[in-house]
Design an enzyme around this catalytic site. Structure first.
Site, PDB file in Angstrom:
ATOM      1  N   HIS A  36      34.695  50.648  44.123  1.00  0.00           N
ATOM      2  CA  HIS A  36      35.602  51.787  44.062  1.00  0.00           C
ATOM      3  C   HIS A  36      36.646  51.787  45.184  1.00  0.00           C
ATOM      4  O   HIS A  36      37.842  51.878  44.903  1.00  0.00           O
ATOM      5  CB  HIS A  36      34.883  53.130  43.974  1.00  0.00           C
ATOM      6  CG  HIS A  36      35.872  54.242  43.848  1.00  0.00           C
ATOM      7  ND1 HIS A  36      36.549  54.515  42.678  1.00  0.00           N
ATOM      8  CD2 HIS A  36      36.398  55.067  44.762  1.00  0.00           C
ATOM      9  CE1 HIS A  36      37.412  55.472  42.885  1.00  0.00           C
ATOM     10  NE2 HIS A  36      37.350  55.829  44.132  1.00  0.00           N
ATOM     11  N   TYR A  93      41.222  51.748  45.783  1.00  0.00           N
ATOM     12  CA  TYR A  93      42.073  52.462  46.750  1.00  0.00           C
ATOM     13  C   TYR A  93      42.755  51.499  47.703  1.00  0.00           C
ATOM     14  O   TYR A  93      43.859  51.768  48.184  1.00  0.00           O
ATOM     15  CB  TYR A  93      41.287  53.574  47.448  1.00  0.00           C
ATOM     16  CG  TYR A  93      41.309  54.786  46.555  1.00  0.00           C
ATOM     17  CD1 TYR A  93      42.431  55.611  46.529  1.00  0.00           C
ATOM     18  CD2 TYR A  93      40.281  55.048  45.667  1.00  0.00           C
ATOM     19  CE1 TYR A  93      42.515  56.668  45.652  1.00  0.00           C
ATOM     20  CE2 TYR A  93      40.360  56.105  44.786  1.00  0.00           C
ATOM     21  CZ  TYR A  93      41.476  56.912  44.779  1.00  0.00           C
ATOM     22  OH  TYR A  93      41.570  57.934  43.896  1.00  0.00           O
ATOM     23  N   HIS A 136      42.851  51.880  30.959  1.00  0.00           N
ATOM     24  CA  HIS A 136      43.005  52.705  32.166  1.00  0.00           C
ATOM     25  C   HIS A 136      43.478  51.882  33.360  1.00  0.00           C
ATOM     26  O   HIS A 136      44.468  52.218  33.996  1.00  0.00           O
ATOM     27  CB  HIS A 136      41.682  53.403  32.490  1.00  0.00           C
ATOM     28  CG  HIS A 136      41.613  53.965  33.878  1.00  0.00           C
ATOM     29  ND1 HIS A 136      42.342  55.072  34.262  1.00  0.00           N
ATOM     30  CD2 HIS A 136      40.942  53.568  34.988  1.00  0.00           C
ATOM     31  CE1 HIS A 136      42.110  55.331  35.534  1.00  0.00           C
ATOM     32  NE2 HIS A 136      41.268  54.427  35.997  1.00  0.00           N
ATOM     33  N   PHE A 137      42.777  50.770  33.657  1.00  0.00           N
ATOM     34  CA  PHE A 137      43.191  50.092  34.898  1.00  0.00           C
ATOM     35  C   PHE A 137      44.422  49.205  34.716  1.00  0.00           C
ATOM     36  O   PHE A 137      44.978  48.736  35.693  1.00  0.00           O
ATOM     37  CB  PHE A 137      42.026  49.390  35.613  1.00  0.00           C
ATOM     38  CG  PHE A 137      41.334  48.304  34.851  1.00  0.00           C
ATOM     39  CD1 PHE A 137      41.959  47.108  34.575  1.00  0.00           C
ATOM     40  CD2 PHE A 137      40.022  48.481  34.437  1.00  0.00           C
ATOM     41  CE1 PHE A 137      41.305  46.111  33.886  1.00  0.00           C
ATOM     42  CE2 PHE A 137      39.360  47.491  33.752  1.00  0.00           C
ATOM     43  CZ  PHE A 137      39.999  46.305  33.467  1.00  0.00           C
ATOM     44  N   HIS A 138      44.860  49.002  33.461  1.00  0.00           N
ATOM     45  CA  HIS A 138      46.176  48.383  33.337  1.00  0.00           C
ATOM     46  C   HIS A 138      47.294  49.400  33.575  1.00  0.00           C
ATOM     47  O   HIS A 138      48.430  49.002  33.839  1.00  0.00           O
ATOM     48  CB  HIS A 138      46.346  47.680  31.984  1.00  0.00           C
ATOM     49  CG  HIS A 138      45.676  46.339  31.972  1.00  0.00           C
ATOM     50  ND1 HIS A 138      44.338  46.176  31.722  1.00  0.00           N
ATOM     51  CD2 HIS A 138      46.145  45.084  32.240  1.00  0.00           C
ATOM     52  CE1 HIS A 138      44.009  44.898  31.812  1.00  0.00           C
ATOM     53  NE2 HIS A 138      45.090  44.208  32.131  1.00  0.00           N
ATOM     54  N   ARG A 186      35.124  46.540  25.444  1.00  0.00           N
ATOM     55  CA  ARG A 186      35.900  45.679  26.337  1.00  0.00           C
ATOM     56  C   ARG A 186      35.133  44.369  26.481  1.00  0.00           C
ATOM     57  O   ARG A 186      33.979  44.258  26.044  1.00  0.00           O
ATOM     58  CB  ARG A 186      36.098  46.342  27.697  1.00  0.00           C
ATOM     59  CG  ARG A 186      34.841  46.383  28.562  1.00  0.00           C
ATOM     60  CD  ARG A 186      35.065  47.122  29.861  1.00  0.00           C
ATOM     61  NE  ARG A 186      35.700  46.267  30.856  1.00  0.00           N
ATOM     62  CZ  ARG A 186      35.578  46.445  32.177  1.00  0.00           C
ATOM     63  NH1 ARG A 186      34.851  47.444  32.658  1.00  0.00           N
ATOM     64  NH2 ARG A 186      36.188  45.639  33.030  1.00  0.00           N
ATOM     65  N   ARG A 187      35.766  43.386  27.109  1.00  0.00           N
ATOM     66  CA  ARG A 187      35.117  42.110  27.418  1.00  0.00           C
ATOM     67  C   ARG A 187      34.432  41.541  26.193  1.00  0.00           C
ATOM     68  O   ARG A 187      33.259  41.183  26.222  1.00  0.00           O
ATOM     69  CB  ARG A 187      34.081  42.310  28.517  1.00  0.00           C
ATOM     70  CG  ARG A 187      34.694  42.713  29.825  1.00  0.00           C
ATOM     71  CD  ARG A 187      33.641  42.923  30.873  1.00  0.00           C
ATOM     72  NE  ARG A 187      34.211  42.698  32.199  1.00  0.00           N
ATOM     73  CZ  ARG A 187      33.540  42.862  33.321  1.00  0.00           C
ATOM     74  NH1 ARG A 187      32.278  43.224  33.295  1.00  0.00           N
ATOM     75  NH2 ARG A 187      34.118  42.638  34.472  1.00  0.00           N
TER      76      ARG A 187
HETATM   77  C1  HEM Z   1      50.816  39.849  31.147  1.00  0.00           C
HETATM   78  C2  HEM Z   1      50.210  40.901  31.631  1.00  0.00           C
HETATM   79  C3  HEM Z   1      48.775  41.213  31.299  1.00  0.00           C
HETATM   80  C4  HEM Z   1      48.118  41.100  30.093  1.00  0.00           C
HETATM   81  C5  HEM Z   1      48.683  40.648  28.777  1.00  0.00           C
HETATM   82  C6  HEM Z   1      46.743  41.494  30.321  1.00  0.00           C
HETATM   83  C7  HEM Z   1      45.755  41.528  29.347  1.00  0.00           C
HETATM   84  C8  HEM Z   1      44.426  41.823  29.561  1.00  0.00           C
HETATM   85  C9  HEM Z   1      43.409  41.962  28.548  1.00  0.00           C
HETATM   86  C10 HEM Z   1      43.645  41.822  27.057  1.00  0.00           C
HETATM   87  C11 HEM Z   1      42.239  42.243  29.169  1.00  0.00           C
HETATM   88  C12 HEM Z   1      40.904  42.620  28.582  1.00  0.00           C
HETATM   89  C13 HEM Z   1      40.166  41.651  27.842  1.00  0.00           C
HETATM   90  C14 HEM Z   1      38.777  42.083  27.476  1.00  0.00           C
HETATM   91  O1  HEM Z   1      38.191  43.047  28.017  1.00  0.00           O
HETATM   92  O2  HEM Z   1      38.215  41.406  26.586  1.00  0.00           O
HETATM   93  C15 HEM Z   1      42.498  42.240  30.577  1.00  0.00           C
HETATM   94  C16 HEM Z   1      41.541  42.446  31.545  1.00  0.00           C
HETATM   95  C17 HEM Z   1      41.830  42.613  32.889  1.00  0.00           C
HETATM   96  N1  HEM Z   1      43.092  42.623  33.480  1.00  0.00           N
HETATM   97 FE1  HEM Z   1      44.833  42.244  32.553  1.00  0.00          FE
HETATM   98  N2  HEM Z   1      46.605  41.842  31.633  1.00  0.00           N
HETATM   99  C18 HEM Z   1      47.824  41.697  32.253  1.00  0.00           C
HETATM  100  C19 HEM Z   1      48.123  41.960  33.579  1.00  0.00           C
HETATM  101  C20 HEM Z   1      47.192  42.339  34.527  1.00  0.00           C
HETATM  102  C21 HEM Z   1      47.496  42.667  35.879  1.00  0.00           C
HETATM  103  C22 HEM Z   1      48.883  42.650  36.500  1.00  0.00           C
HETATM  104  C23 HEM Z   1      46.314  42.984  36.473  1.00  0.00           C
HETATM  105  C24 HEM Z   1      45.991  43.431  37.870  1.00  0.00           C
HETATM  106  C25 HEM Z   1      46.761  43.795  38.791  1.00  0.00           C
HETATM  107  C26 HEM Z   1      45.275  42.823  35.494  1.00  0.00           C
HETATM  108  C27 HEM Z   1      43.928  43.004  35.741  1.00  0.00           C
HETATM  109  C28 HEM Z   1      42.922  42.870  34.822  1.00  0.00           C
HETATM  110  C29 HEM Z   1      41.514  43.004  35.123  1.00  0.00           C
HETATM  111  C30 HEM Z   1      40.898  43.285  36.491  1.00  0.00           C
HETATM  112  C31 HEM Z   1      40.827  42.838  33.906  1.00  0.00           C
HETATM  113  C32 HEM Z   1      39.332  42.979  33.705  1.00  0.00           C
HETATM  114  C33 HEM Z   1      38.652  41.701  33.456  1.00  0.00           C
HETATM  115  C34 HEM Z   1      37.224  41.931  33.044  1.00  0.00           C
HETATM  116  O3  HEM Z   1      36.919  42.905  32.334  1.00  0.00           O
HETATM  117  O4  HEM Z   1      36.392  41.142  33.484  1.00  0.00           O
HETATM  118  N3  HEM Z   1      45.843  42.447  34.314  1.00  0.00           N
HETATM  119  N4  HEM Z   1      43.844  41.997  30.800  1.00  0.00           N
HETATM  120 CU   LIG Z   2      35.812  54.194  40.940  1.00  0.00          CU
END
Ligand code: HEM
Ligand SMILES: [Cu+2]
Length: 552
Positions: A226, A230, A377-379, A442-443
């Site tokens: 968490h 921040y 949410h976190f996007h 998710r995932r």
């Molecule tokens: C081109 C831009 C981006 C696209 C298309 C994208 C797409 C995605 C998608 C589709 C997932 C989820 C997949 C799933 O849960 O099966 C994901 C997970 C994630 N993304 Fe992005 N994302 C982008 C940019 C970013 C940026 C800029 C960040 C952080 C600053 C970020 C951080 C994360 C994180 C931390 C996860 C979680 C991974 C997990 O659940 O293990 N993403 N993203």
């Molecule tokens: Cu939190």
């Protein structure tokens, strides 16, 4: 006279070099991670399969680690290092050497962990939950990143301490103070992740012990997880509070209020990790309740922040003669990417924060937990509010550090980039939120779950995410073009490092804000209060522990 002026307003060239080194790694991670993100949306839409036997979870691990851990940590450390140099004076040779050692440790760790992900030895996602078991080099690499960030952060603290020694009785420069709060929060928080990696995951992956206590590991992870968010957010707040006022030609609403809100973030960011474990068995609900109450305390500094930012905008607008309730809105400098890009980040934080309140509420979390709502949410928070603000910072900071100018063309491209990002994210994050409410996990790689009707209903939203992901990938290409231009090709010149001034110069921040014994003492007391009893409970009633699993 002229010399001492420029010495005070420019980051020392030797410090600039170290900041830029951080930014090269950060933007490299953005390039690779962006490609992975695009691939994920395409795979999940069902219209595309990964070639060469590459696994979905391998790609997802790379994306989470590169974006969530590498891009953020390197950008933040590079930015804060420059902000301290700019406001508290150039780093000493010792501090600079410390910074470089930290940088190389983090880089070496990133390469170690990254190699293991590429070799498909560590598809454990960026949260690396046990009992998924990665190669030990993956965990050792993470250790290097964390320890490296401590060493890197120590450089900032050394320069802050030197300033305090040379200026007894005076409040430190606001940006330096904020950078140090964030670094201190990071150090306290990463103790948790360092503990699980060093004492549980490393010995276990090396085969020294057979079993791992999953709940202890996850609890230590979220003690860190968490405050991690921040740690991403506070550098964006540094820009909003202390830099934007200067860019628009206004004043910081209140220096003391800004400091107080940062202290409140330090206090209330850490003792709240259980709100990520609300559905987790083995933790007494009474302690979950307590940590949820502490979680909602961050509403106070968040609203303080919103209030002061809009006060700055309104007072500036009225000073320009704006009339009516919202007349001030029109006179803001919308053609200046240094303002507009972070402003779009700020605006996204309104729906993003509302979603966070839903996630942290026990009953509503039961609906959205582990659905792709959370990813939506976190996007919005990290990948829009924070990242757009970081882009906005780099548009003046990179040319400032490389001795170049932000040209009109690049300024315009920066604003276009932010709109592309905003639109792509509206599609992707919006569809993720809705699909999550419909129960989409998710995932999860593409699956129709035996053609069940519920899963088939998710497909249109997956396709909307692929459309959004494609637009976002275009946004990544644009920001990389701007970054490379500003680092290597833009015309030589002086780009300002804007530092805001408080509206009321008579107001001197109370020295109690710099009383680290007091704030660290309260931080520690809150952590011990929120965690001691439940943690003893978790250990005393522990199940036998789990063997490792390699599911990929
Ligand atoms: C081109 C831009 C981006 C696209 C298309 C994208 C797409 C995605 C998608 C589709 C997932 C989820 C997949 C799933 O849960 O099966 C994901 C997970 C994630 N993304 Fe992005 N994302 C982008 C940019 C970013 C940026 C800029 C960040 C952080 C600053 C970020 C951080 C994360 C994180 C931390 C996860 C979680 C991974 C997990 O659940 O293990 N993403 N993203
Ligand atoms: Cu939190």
């Amino acid at each position: 006279m002229l010399n001492s002026y420029s010495a005070k307003t420019k980051v020392d060239p030797k410090d600039a070099k170290l900041s830029m080194a951080h930014f090269f790694v950060a933007f490299g991670a953005l390039a690779l991670g962006g490609l992975m993100g695009l691939l994920q949306t395409l795979v999940r839409s069902g219209k595309f399969e990964l070639p060469l036997g590459i696994g979905y979870y391998q790609v997802l691990t790379a994306h989470g680690v590169l974006m969530g851990l590498v891009l953020t940590t390197f950008f933040i450390m590079g930015f804060q290092y420059a902000a301290v140099s700019r406001t508290a004076g150039p780093h000493s040779n010792a501090a600079r050497r410390t910074g470089w050692i930290g940088f190389w440790l983090m880089t070496a760790g990133t390469l170690m962990s990254g190699t293991m992900i590429l070799l498909n030895e560590a598809s454990v996602l960026y949260t690396f939950y046990a009992p998924l078991k990665a190669h030990w080099i993956f965990y050792l690499g993470l250790t290097f990143v964390v320890v490296g960030s401590w060493v890197d952060g120590a450089a900032q603290i050394m320069t802050y301490a030197k300033w305090r020694k040379n200026n007894p009785g005076k409040p430190s420069p606001l940006l330096s103070f904020m950078a140090v709060i964030n670094t201190v929060m990071w150090i306290v928080a990463t103790i948790g992740v360092a503990a699980t990696v060093l004492f549980q995951l490393l010995p276990w992956s090396l085969g020294l012990v057979d079993r791992v206590d999953v709940l202890v590991s996850r609890t230590l992870f979220w003690y860190f997880g968490h405050p991690l968010v921040y740690f991403w957010l506070l550098p964006a707040y540094m820009c909003w509070y202390a830099i934007i006022p200067k860019i628009i030609g206004g004043k910081i609403f209140s220096d003391s209020l800004a400091r107080l809100s940062f202290i409140l973030f330090l206090l209330f960011s850490i003792p709240v990790g259980f709100h990520h474990q609300l559905t987790e068995p083995g933790i007494d609900p009474a302690w979950k309740f307590l940590q949820v109450v502490l979680t909602f305390m961050v509403v106070i500094p968040s609203l303080m922040t919103a209030f002061s930012l809009f006060a700055t905008f309104e007072r500036y607008g009225r000073s320009k003669g704006a009339k009516g309730l919202f007349g001030w809105f029109k006179v803001l400098p919308w053609n200046d990417a240094r303002f507009t890009v972070p402003f779009m980040g700020m605006a996204s934080f309104i729906p993003a924060g509302a979603g966070g309140i839903i996630n942290a509420s026990n009953q509503m979390d039961q609906v959205v937990h582990n659905t792709i709502w959370v990813t939506g949410h976190f996007h919005l928070t990290a990948a829009t509010s924070v990242v757009l603000t970081f882009f906005g910072i780099s548009y003046w900071l990179v040319p400032h550090l490389t001795g170049r100018k932000l040209t009109k063309a690049m300024n315009k491209l920066g604003i276009i980039q932010a709109w592309v990002w905003f639109i792509g994210m509206a599609f992707m994050s919006g569809a993720m939120h809705i699909q999550g409410l419909l129960g989409g996990p998710r995932r999860s790689s593409f699956s129709t779950y035996g053609d069940s009707q519920q899963a088939l209903d998710w497909i249109p939203y997956q396709i909307a995410q692929a459309v959004g992901g494609t637009i976002l990938f275009l946004g990544i290409i644009l920001v990389l073009i701007i970054f490379i231009n500003l680092a290597f090709f833009a015309p030589k010149g002086d780009e300002e490092f804007p530092v805001g001034v408080a509206e009321n110069l008579e107001e001197k921040a109370p020295m109690v804000f710099e009383n680290w014994k007091l704030w660290l003492g309260i931080t520690a007391a809150l952590i011990l209060f929120a965690y001691t009893i439940p943690f003893i409970d978790i250990i005393q009633n522990a199940p036998p522990g789990s063997k490792g699993f390699k599911t990929w």
